[in-house]
Write an enzyme that holds these catalytic residues in place. Structure first.
Site, PDB file in Angstrom:
ATOM      1  N   LYS A  81      -6.166   7.391  12.336  1.00  0.00           N
ATOM      2  CA  LYS A  81      -6.543   7.961  11.033  1.00  0.00           C
ATOM      3  C   LYS A  81      -6.917   9.440  11.169  1.00  0.00           C
ATOM      4  CE  LYS A  81      -8.097   3.480   9.367  1.00  0.00           C
ATOM      5  NZ  LYS A  81      -9.196   2.651   8.840  1.00  0.00           N
ATOM      6  N   CYS A 120     -16.470  -8.190   5.815  1.00  0.00           N
ATOM      7  CA  CYS A 120     -16.445  -8.565   7.243  1.00  0.00           C
ATOM      8  C   CYS A 120     -16.745  -7.318   8.060  1.00  0.00           C
ATOM      9  CB  CYS A 120     -15.096  -9.185   7.620  1.00  0.00           C
ATOM     10  SG  CYS A 120     -13.841  -7.997   8.113  1.00  0.00           S
ATOM     11  N   LYS A 153      -4.041   1.407  15.021  1.00  0.00           N
ATOM     12  CA  LYS A 153      -3.955   2.345  13.908  1.00  0.00           C
ATOM     13  C   LYS A 153      -4.615   3.684  14.264  1.00  0.00           C
ATOM     14  CE  LYS A 153      -7.749  -0.184  11.828  1.00  0.00           C
ATOM     15  NZ  LYS A 153      -8.085  -1.070  10.714  1.00  0.00           N
ATOM     16  N   ARG A 201      -1.914   6.896   9.748  1.00  0.00           N
ATOM     17  CA  ARG A 201      -1.880   6.392   8.367  1.00  0.00           C
ATOM     18  C   ARG A 201      -2.113   7.530   7.375  1.00  0.00           C
ATOM     19  NH1 ARG A 201      -4.661   0.461   8.689  1.00  0.00           N
ATOM     20  NH2 ARG A 201      -3.321  -0.389  10.320  1.00  0.00           N
ATOM     21  N   CYS A 224      -8.175 -10.648   0.853  1.00  0.00           N
ATOM     22  CA  CYS A 224      -8.151 -10.286   2.271  1.00  0.00           C
ATOM     23  C   CYS A 224      -8.301 -11.524   3.162  1.00  0.00           C
ATOM     24  CB  CYS A 224      -9.259  -9.290   2.589  1.00  0.00           C
ATOM     25  SG  CYS A 224      -9.302  -8.908   4.344  1.00  0.00           S
ATOM     26  N   CYS A 238     -15.017  -2.828  -0.113  1.00  0.00           N
ATOM     27  CA  CYS A 238     -13.660  -3.251   0.249  1.00  0.00           C
ATOM     28  C   CYS A 238     -13.264  -4.421  -0.656  1.00  0.00           C
ATOM     29  CB  CYS A 238     -13.623  -3.668   1.714  1.00  0.00           C
ATOM     30  SG  CYS A 238     -14.344  -5.292   1.996  1.00  0.00           S
ATOM     31  N   ARG A 252       0.830  -1.215   0.000  1.00  0.00           N
ATOM     32  CA  ARG A 252       0.000   0.000   0.000  1.00  0.00           C
ATOM     33  C   ARG A 252       0.866   1.268   0.000  1.00  0.00           C
ATOM     34  NH1 ARG A 252      -3.781  -0.063   4.895  1.00  0.00           N
ATOM     35  NH2 ARG A 252      -4.827  -1.662   3.682  1.00  0.00           N
ATOM     36  N   CYS A 280     -13.661  -1.656   6.595  1.00  0.00           N
ATOM     37  CA  CYS A 280     -12.708  -0.860   5.807  1.00  0.00           C
ATOM     38  C   CYS A 280     -13.387   0.108   4.842  1.00  0.00           C
ATOM     39  CB  CYS A 280     -11.758  -1.768   5.044  1.00  0.00           C
ATOM     40  SG  CYS A 280     -10.718  -2.756   6.132  1.00  0.00           S
TER      41      CYS A 280
HETATM   42 FE1  SF4 Z   1     -10.960  -7.378   4.580  1.00  0.00          FE
HETATM   43 FE2  SF4 Z   1     -12.952  -6.953   6.248  1.00  0.00          FE
HETATM   44 FE3  SF4 Z   1     -11.410  -4.897   5.498  1.00  0.00          FE
HETATM   45 FE4  SF4 Z   1     -13.073  -5.995   3.785  1.00  0.00          FE
HETATM   46  S1  SF4 Z   1     -13.650  -4.925   5.678  1.00  0.00           S
HETATM   47  S2  SF4 Z   1     -10.922  -5.501   3.395  1.00  0.00           S
HETATM   48  S3  SF4 Z   1     -13.046  -8.125   4.350  1.00  0.00           S
HETATM   49  S4  SF4 Z   1     -10.774  -6.653   6.703  1.00  0.00           S
END
Ligand code: SF4
Length: 579
Positions: free
Chosen positions: A216, A480, A214, A145, A441, A435, A76, A484
């Site tokens: 932000k 998940c 982290k 970050r 991931c 995401c 990244r 993100c």
């Molecule tokens: Fe991975 Fe969960 Fe982030 Fe999506 S929200 S990128 S599944 S850690």
């Protein structure tokens, strides 16, 4: 540390890492296809971490034995305010082809990601990024970050200062360790890293354990919260009179992630802390970071984000501690409302006789696939006109400094590559993000980026039935609950619950200023199968059409009606359908 605590394993790892070096340099030299756990955890601070191709997990060798994990790295790049030169953008495109899976991903924090980089190539990829004067340092890890800021290249004092401030904050909070340069920027002919040579440097902000988690930051304008300032640990909302910047309202403690198995975790929007003058921004930001450094939870990473400190203490106690660290009194926030979001797509005048063009990139994935060849189209335009590029928080790309005489050619190149002009896209598509989730991931429970465009296709059909296609509607999806793509605050959020199933959040808004509630359609409740996601939303679109107030957004409508009414409505619709 403020008191005796039983530090988590990660805290010991950071402390013993010789300022983030660990065994990374040594493991880069071996032939293994992956890093060991200690190195992998530290790699995050360097902007990379290990993944494996989830699609490949069930693959077998020719003899029928299990193939084992196919390890890949994500790399990244930290891009404050999303601002890139033409050379930097083109270099990243080259690197994704040379070392990655041929795609370049614009992240929801205005960074760039290479995916599918093999361990043997990760050093070359990171060096290649640094050769263009970009960095991966602190793109991940327990530090500040990428600093987000409105990317619109408007030539006025306000937009220029927002970008400049993002860069100053990024520089100020960059870790001072020299380990990054030793590990990644020496070539095989250079001086080898020698652990016995290690000389610590002072980390005046992070200390010897860095942050508990982290951190932000984002800077926004009240009328254009494209960065979603409320999802950040530290947010700045500009206060101005015309072009005269008076200062910023500071908001603290925003964060989206939660752990479903841990009831103590929750998503939170940032709360007002104070007003700061432009000169006070860095001192107050440093004080906030240091309060989190010294009092954030270092025993349990699940509750280590600053939002838990703010929630446990309350904002008054938090403010008092920040004042103590600053050494001056904080002023009350100004009464300013954050009202809207602009995705910056399409053509806009910059204010200096030139134009910028916002190009929508579905789910931020710059790639060529079938008729849609976004990667080749963008490459051709940027190589030809050498314009600066900016990345948006909604995962789009802004092509900047365009002369009037170049516009027709640029439009033709995009059309040639199958790219639909933004004004031909519906708002719901433009304001949607997802995401990556599968296949890269490691935390993903289910699909996100790969199914989002198909869900939007279906949602567009439903909205069209009610004449709602022109409504601005934000939809964020994650594979998940880690959040993100900020799924708890838009009009509609889809959060991966189990394989092929999603929890649906309603009642947020496009500016991301409140957390939505869980929509519980009968039978499915909090786990709606992918194929039922749109059918269970469809009756709500009809309800919205019938009972909305003038100008009311879908999120505001759901929020006004509330979970009881909305969920009751779903029950009644289902019963009606069954009778
Ligand atoms: Fe991975 Fe969960 Fe982030 Fe999506 S929200 S990128 S599944 S850690």
């Amino acid at each position: 540390m403020s008191e005796e605590v039983k530090l988590s394993k990660d805290e010991h790892r950071k402390f013993n890492s010789r300022q983030l070096r660990g065994n990374i340099a040594e493991e880069l030299k071996n032939d293994a296809d992956h890093f060991e756990e200690d190195a992998d955890k530290l790699l995050k601070f360097h902007g990379t971490y290990m993944q494996d191709d989830r699609d490949d997990r069930k693959a077998k060798n020719a003899d029928g034995t299990k193939k084992g994990k196919s390890y890949i790295m994500m790399v990244r790049t930290r891009v404050p305010g999303g601002a890139l030169t033409a050379d930097q953008f083109l270099a990243e495109l080259d690197l994704c082809e040379k070392y990655g899976n041929g795609t370049l991903r614009v992240t929801t924090r205005q960074g760039l990601q290479l995916h599918g980089v093999l361990k043997k190539n990760v050093k070359a990829a990171i060096k290649g990024i640094n050769d263009t004067m970009l960095t991966t340092l602190a793109a991940c890890g327990d530090v500040n970050r990428n600093v987000m800021a409105c990317p619109a290249p408007v030539h006025d004092a306000v937009h220029q200062e927002i970008q400049a401030l993002a860069f100053r904050l990024a520089q100020n909070f960059k870790p001072k360790t020299t380990g990054y340069y030793e590990i990644w920027l020496r070539d095989e002919h250079g001086q080898e890293t020698n652990v016995t040579e290690f000389q610590p440097v002072e980390e005046p902000i992070y200390g010897d354990r860095y942050l508990p988690r982290k951190f932000k930051m984002a800077i926004t304008l009240p009328e254009d919260n494209c960065v979603n300032v409320y999802a950040n640990d530290f947010g700045l909302i500009m206060i101005r009179e015309g072009d005269n910047i008076l200062g910023y309202n500071v908001v603290v403690g925003g964060s989206m992630g939660r752990t479903p198995s841990a009831a103590k975790t929750f998503p939170a929007v940032a709360k007002p802390l104070c007003f700061v003058t432009p000169e006070q921004v860095i001192p107050v930001a440093e004080a906030v970071v240091k309060v989190q450094r010294d009092f954030g939870n270092r025993e349990d990473r699940k509750v280590a984000r600053m939002k838990y400190l703010v929630a446990n203490w309350g904002i008054e106690k938090f403010r008092a501690k920040v004042e103590e660290y600053c050494g001056f009194s904080l002023t009350e926030s100004k009464p300013v409302e954050v009202t809207d979001v602009d995705d910056h797509m399409g053509w806009h005048e910059q204010g200096n006789g030139k134009w910028f063009l916002g190009v929508n990139v579905e789910c931020g994935r710059i790639k060529d696939e079938g008729e849609l060849r976004v990667k080749s189209g963008l490459r051709k335009i940027v190589a030809k006109y050498r314009m600066p590029v900016r990345l948006t928080p909604l995962q789009g790309v802004l092509l900047c400094d365009i002369e009037e005489s170049q516009r027709a050619d640029i439009e033709a190149i995009l059309a040639e590559h199958g790219v639909t002009p933004a004004d031909h896209l519906t708002p719901v598509r433009r304001y949607s993000i997802a995401c990556p989730a599968f296949p890269t991931c490691g935390l993903s429970i289910t699909e996100s980026e790969r199914i989002m465009p198909h869900l939007i296709d279906q949602i567009e059909i439903e909205l069209a039935k009610h004449g709602l296609l022109k409504e601005k509607m934000s939809i964020h999806m994650t594979g998940c609950p880690n959040g993100c793509a900020r799924p708890y605050t838009p009009d509609i959020g889809f959060v991966g619950k189990s394989v092929g199933k999603y929890t649906i959040f309603l009642g947020g808004n496009v500016v991301g200023s409140r957390i939505g509630f869980i929509y519980k359609p009968p039978v499915f409740e909090e786990a709606v199968p992918q194929e039922d996601v749109v059918p269970v939303l469809a009756p709500l679109f009809a309800y919205y059409k019938a009972e909305r107030r003038p100008g009311e957004s879908f999120g505001d409508f759901c929020h006004r009606k509330g979970p009881e009414d909305i969920n009751g409505r779903a029950q009644a619709t289902m019963a009606g359908a069954a009778s």
